[in-house]
Design a protein around this motif. Structure first.
Motif, PDB file in Angstrom:
ATOM      1  N   MET A 190       0.814  -1.187   0.000  1.00  0.00           N
ATOM      2  CA  MET A 190       0.000   0.000   0.000  1.00  0.00           C
ATOM      3  C   MET A 190       0.863   1.259   0.000  1.00  0.00           C
ATOM      4  O   MET A 190       0.543   2.223  -0.661  1.00  0.00           O
ATOM      5  N   SER A 191       1.951   1.251   0.764  1.00  0.00           N
ATOM      6  CA  SER A 191       2.811   2.436   0.803  1.00  0.00           C
ATOM      7  C   SER A 191       3.428   2.711  -0.560  1.00  0.00           C
ATOM      8  O   SER A 191       3.514   3.872  -0.979  1.00  0.00           O
ATOM      9  N   LYS A 192       3.837   1.675  -1.273  1.00  0.00           N
ATOM     10  CA  LYS A 192       4.399   1.874  -2.610  1.00  0.00           C
ATOM     11  C   LYS A 192       3.379   2.506  -3.540  1.00  0.00           C
ATOM     12  O   LYS A 192       3.712   3.405  -4.307  1.00  0.00           O
ATOM     13  N   LYS A 193       2.143   2.039  -3.476  1.00  0.00           N
ATOM     14  CA  LYS A 193       1.089   2.595  -4.320  1.00  0.00           C
ATOM     15  C   LYS A 193       0.864   4.073  -3.998  1.00  0.00           C
ATOM     16  O   LYS A 193       0.745   4.901  -4.909  1.00  0.00           O
ATOM     17  N   ILE A 223       9.658   5.650   7.624  1.00  0.00           N
ATOM     18  CA  ILE A 223      10.827   5.716   6.740  1.00  0.00           C
ATOM     19  C   ILE A 223      11.775   4.557   7.021  1.00  0.00           C
ATOM     20  O   ILE A 223      12.257   3.895   6.092  1.00  0.00           O
ATOM     21  N   HIS A 224      12.032   4.292   8.286  1.00  0.00           N
ATOM     22  CA  HIS A 224      12.924   3.191   8.661  1.00  0.00           C
ATOM     23  C   HIS A 224      12.372   1.854   8.167  1.00  0.00           C
ATOM     24  O   HIS A 224      13.091   1.068   7.539  1.00  0.00           O
ATOM     25  N   THR A 225      11.116   1.595   8.439  1.00  0.00           N
ATOM     26  CA  THR A 225      10.503   0.322   8.057  1.00  0.00           C
ATOM     27  C   THR A 225      10.473   0.157   6.545  1.00  0.00           C
ATOM     28  O   THR A 225      10.814  -0.908   6.020  1.00  0.00           O
ATOM     29  N   PHE A 226      10.089   1.199   5.834  1.00  0.00           N
ATOM     30  CA  PHE A 226      10.058   1.143   4.373  1.00  0.00           C
ATOM     31  C   PHE A 226      11.457   0.832   3.828  1.00  0.00           C
ATOM     32  O   PHE A 226      11.613  -0.004   2.939  1.00  0.00           O
ATOM     33  N   SER A 227      12.450   1.503   4.377  1.00  0.00           N
ATOM     34  CA  SER A 227      13.834   1.309   3.912  1.00  0.00           C
ATOM     35  C   SER A 227      14.329  -0.109   4.159  1.00  0.00           C
ATOM     36  O   SER A 227      15.029  -0.676   3.318  1.00  0.00           O
ATOM     37  N   VAL A 228      13.983  -0.673   5.293  1.00  0.00           N
ATOM     38  CA  VAL A 228      14.393  -2.043   5.606  1.00  0.00           C
ATOM     39  C   VAL A 228      13.807  -3.027   4.596  1.00  0.00           C
ATOM     40  O   VAL A 228      14.490  -3.928   4.116  1.00  0.00           O
ATOM     41  N   PHE A 229      12.539  -2.839   4.236  1.00  0.00           N
ATOM     42  CA  PHE A 229      11.873  -3.785   3.342  1.00  0.00           C
ATOM     43  C   PHE A 229      12.168  -3.564   1.870  1.00  0.00           C
ATOM     44  O   PHE A 229      12.096  -4.507   1.088  1.00  0.00           O
ATOM     45  N   THR A 230      12.493  -2.339   1.472  1.00  0.00           N
ATOM     46  CA  THR A 230      12.690  -2.064   0.039  1.00  0.00           C
ATOM     47  C   THR A 230      14.130  -1.753  -0.339  1.00  0.00           C
ATOM     48  O   THR A 230      14.477  -1.793  -1.509  1.00  0.00           O
ATOM     49  N   GLY A 231      14.949  -1.399   0.637  1.00  0.00           N
ATOM     50  CA  GLY A 231      16.321  -1.013   0.336  1.00  0.00           C
ATOM     51  C   GLY A 231      16.448   0.425  -0.128  1.00  0.00           C
ATOM     52  O   GLY A 231      17.532   0.856  -0.527  1.00  0.00           O
ATOM     53  N   LYS A 232      15.344   1.167  -0.106  1.00  0.00           N
ATOM     54  CA  LYS A 232      15.339   2.571  -0.512  1.00  0.00           C
ATOM     55  C   LYS A 232      14.510   3.379   0.471  1.00  0.00           C
ATOM     56  O   LYS A 232      13.576   2.854   1.071  1.00  0.00           O
TER      57      LYS A 232
END
Length: 50
Positions: A1-4, A29-38
């Motif tokens: 959902m965050s990517k969308k 931001i931290h959680t997104f970065s951990v899962f996506t690498g960006k």
């Protein structure tokens, strides 16, 4: 959902974090970065130019 949301809206990171139930923008931001690498902003930037 965050990517969308990052790809299809101009919502701020704070607004996205709030919609997804994160307690802080920093934790989102931290959680997104951990899962996506960006970071979310890098992901949004890359999706605009791809």
């Amino acid at each position: 959902m965050s990517k969308k949301l990052l790809k299809t809206t101009n919502l701020s990171l704070q607004d996205i974090a709030d919609q997804l139930g994160f307690t802080t923008k920093s934790y989102f931001i931290h959680t997104f970065s951990v899962f996506t690498g960006k970071t979310p902003l890098k992901y949004r930037e890359d999706s605009i130019f791809s």
